[in-house]
Design an enzyme around this catalytic site. Structure first.
Site, short mmCIF file in Angstrom:
data_model
loop_
_atom_site.label_atom_id
_atom_site.label_comp_id
_atom_site.label_asym_id
_atom_site.label_seq_id
_atom_site.Cartn_x
_atom_site.Cartn_y
_atom_site.Cartn_z
N HIS A 182 -39.36 76.89 -19.10
CA HIS A 182 -40.75 77.36 -19.12
C HIS A 182 -41.16 77.79 -20.53
CE1 HIS A 182 -39.95 78.62 -14.72
NE2 HIS A 182 -40.84 77.66 -14.66
N CYS A 269 -38.66 86.55 -15.56
CA CYS A 269 -38.73 85.85 -14.25
C CYS A 269 -38.58 86.78 -13.06
CB CYS A 269 -37.60 84.83 -14.12
SG CYS A 269 -37.10 84.04 -15.60
C1 CIR Z 1 -35.72 77.63 -11.24
O1 CIR Z 1 -35.19 76.65 -11.76
O2 CIR Z 1 -36.85 77.57 -10.76
C2 CIR Z 1 -34.95 78.92 -11.17
N1 CIR Z 1 -33.58 78.67 -11.00
C3 CIR Z 1 -35.18 79.75 -12.41
C4 CIR Z 1 -36.60 80.24 -12.56
C5 CIR Z 1 -36.79 81.08 -13.75
N2 CIR Z 1 -38.11 81.57 -13.80
C6 CIR Z 1 -38.75 81.88 -14.92
O3 CIR Z 1 -38.26 81.63 -16.01
N3 CIR Z 1 -39.98 82.36 -14.82
#
Ligand code: CIR
Length: 274
Positions: A182, A269
Site C-alpha cells: 500500500h 494497518c
Molecule cells: C493483506 O494482504 O491484506 C494483509 N495481509 C495485510 C494488510 C495490511 N494493511 C495495511 O497495510 N493497511
C-alpha cells in the site's frame, strides 16, 4: 492490557488522565487478531505468524493507543477473516465523515460489514460501491488526500473516492504504488509538516510541499510509522530511521511488530483512528 476473553465482546478502554494538549485523534477502532491470522494474505516469505504472539504484540499496541489518550474500541476476533485485524483497510475516517471502502482482495471484502455500524455511531457514512480501495492506500494530511494506485486500489475506486471527498472540500493526489502493498506501507505523515518516505517517492511532485525524512532501503518497513497526538509509534529494530525521527523532537515509542510483518501488515494497518 492482557487480551482475554473479555475482548471477544466490544470493549472500550478509557484513559482517565486526559489533558488539553493538541490531539489529532480521540478514538481508535481495533480488532483482536484471530487464531486464523496465519491464513491471511502475504507476500513476505517470513514464515507463519504465531497467533498468541500476534495477540501479545497487538496488546502492546492497544496499550500504547490508550496511553496516548485514545478511547480504544476493541472488536472481537473473527476467524472467518484472517486479515480482519488490519482494520485500516476497511474505511477512511475524516473529521466530517467516514468512507466504507471496498477492499481489493476478494477474501477481505466482507470485513466492512461489521465495521460500518461501529463507525456509523461517530460519523456520517459514505461508501465505495463499484471500484476497489484499501484504506492502507489513503494518507490524509489536513484537507489533502494522497491515494495510492496499487494492486488493491484501482482507478474506479479512486474516482468514486475523489467525488465523495471533493464535496467536503478535500483535494486528492494520486500516487502510483511501485513497491510494497500500500501507499502507507512506505509513505506516512509524521508531524511537523514532514513525510517519512522512501527515496523513490520523495521525488514525487505531490509531496513537494512537505519536508522529507528518507527511509533507507534496508529499513523500508519502518516507513510505516504512526503519528498520534504528536507522538510517533514506530516498529522496533530500525535504528537508522529511529535516529532520523528523533530529530523531529517528538516523543517516540517503539513496539515489536514481527508477527504483523510476516503478513505484510504494520502499525497503521491495525487501527482506524479518528
Ligand atoms: C493483506 O494482504 O491484506 C494483509 N495481509 C495485510 C494488510 C495490511 N494493511 C495495511 O497495510 N493497511
Amino acid at each position: 492490557m492482557a487480551i482475554t476473553a473479555a475482548c471477544e465482546q466490544a470493549t472500550r478502554i478509557k484513559n482517565g488522565n486526559r489533558d488539553e494538549r493538541m490531539k489529532n485523534f480521540t478514538n481508535a477502532i481495533v480488532r483482536v487478531p484471530s487464531n486464523s491470522c496465519g491464513n491471511g494474505l502475504t507476500t513476505a516469505n517470513l514464515g507463519r505468524p504465531n497467533a498468541e504472539q500476534t495477540r501479545t504484540q497487538f496488546g502492546h499496541y492497544i496499550n500504547i493507543l490508550s496511553d496516548l489518550e485514545l478511547t480504544v474500541i476493541v472488536l472481537p476476533a473473527n476467524p472467518a477473516f484472517p486479515d480482519g485485524h488490519f482494520v485500516e483497510d476497511t474505511a477512511v475516517v475524516t473529521p466530517e465523515f467516514a468512507i466504507i471502502t471496498r477492499p481489493g482482495a476478494t477474501s477481505r471484502e466482507g470485513e466492512v460489514v461489521t465495521i460500518e455500524p461501529v463507525l456509523a455511531r461517530y460519523r456520517r457514512i459514505e461508501r465505495i460501491r463499484q471500484g476497489h480501495m484499501d484504506g492502507g492506500d489513503v494518507l490524509m494530511v489536513g484537507k489533502r488526500f494522497f491515494v495510492g494506485l496499487s494492486n488493491r486500489t484501482d482507478q474506479a475506486g479512486i474516482r468514486e473516492f475523489t467525488a465523495i471527498v471533493e464535496k467536503y472540500g478535500y483535494r486528492v493526489d494520486v500516487i502510483e504504488v511501485m513497491a510494497g502493498l500500500h501507499l502507507k506501507s512506505i509513505v506516512n505523515f509524521v508531524g511537523r509538516n514532514t513525510l517519512l518516505l522512501d527515496a523513490d517517492n520523495a521525488g514525487h511532485p505531490a509531496f513537494a510541499d512537505f519536508d522529507h525524512i528518507i527511509v533507507g532501503q534496508n529499513e523500508e518497513y519502518a516507513g510505516n510509522t504512526l503519528w498520534i497526538n504528536d507522538n510517533l509509534i514506530t516498529p522496533e529494530g530500525y535504528p537508522e530511521t529511529l535516529a532520523k525521527l528523533k530529530q523531529l523532537g517528538l516523543k517516540i515509542i517503539t513496539t515489536p511488530t514481527s508477527e504483523f510483518k510476516k503478513m505484510d501488515g504494520g502499525l497503521t494497518c491495525l487501527s482506524l483512528r479518528f
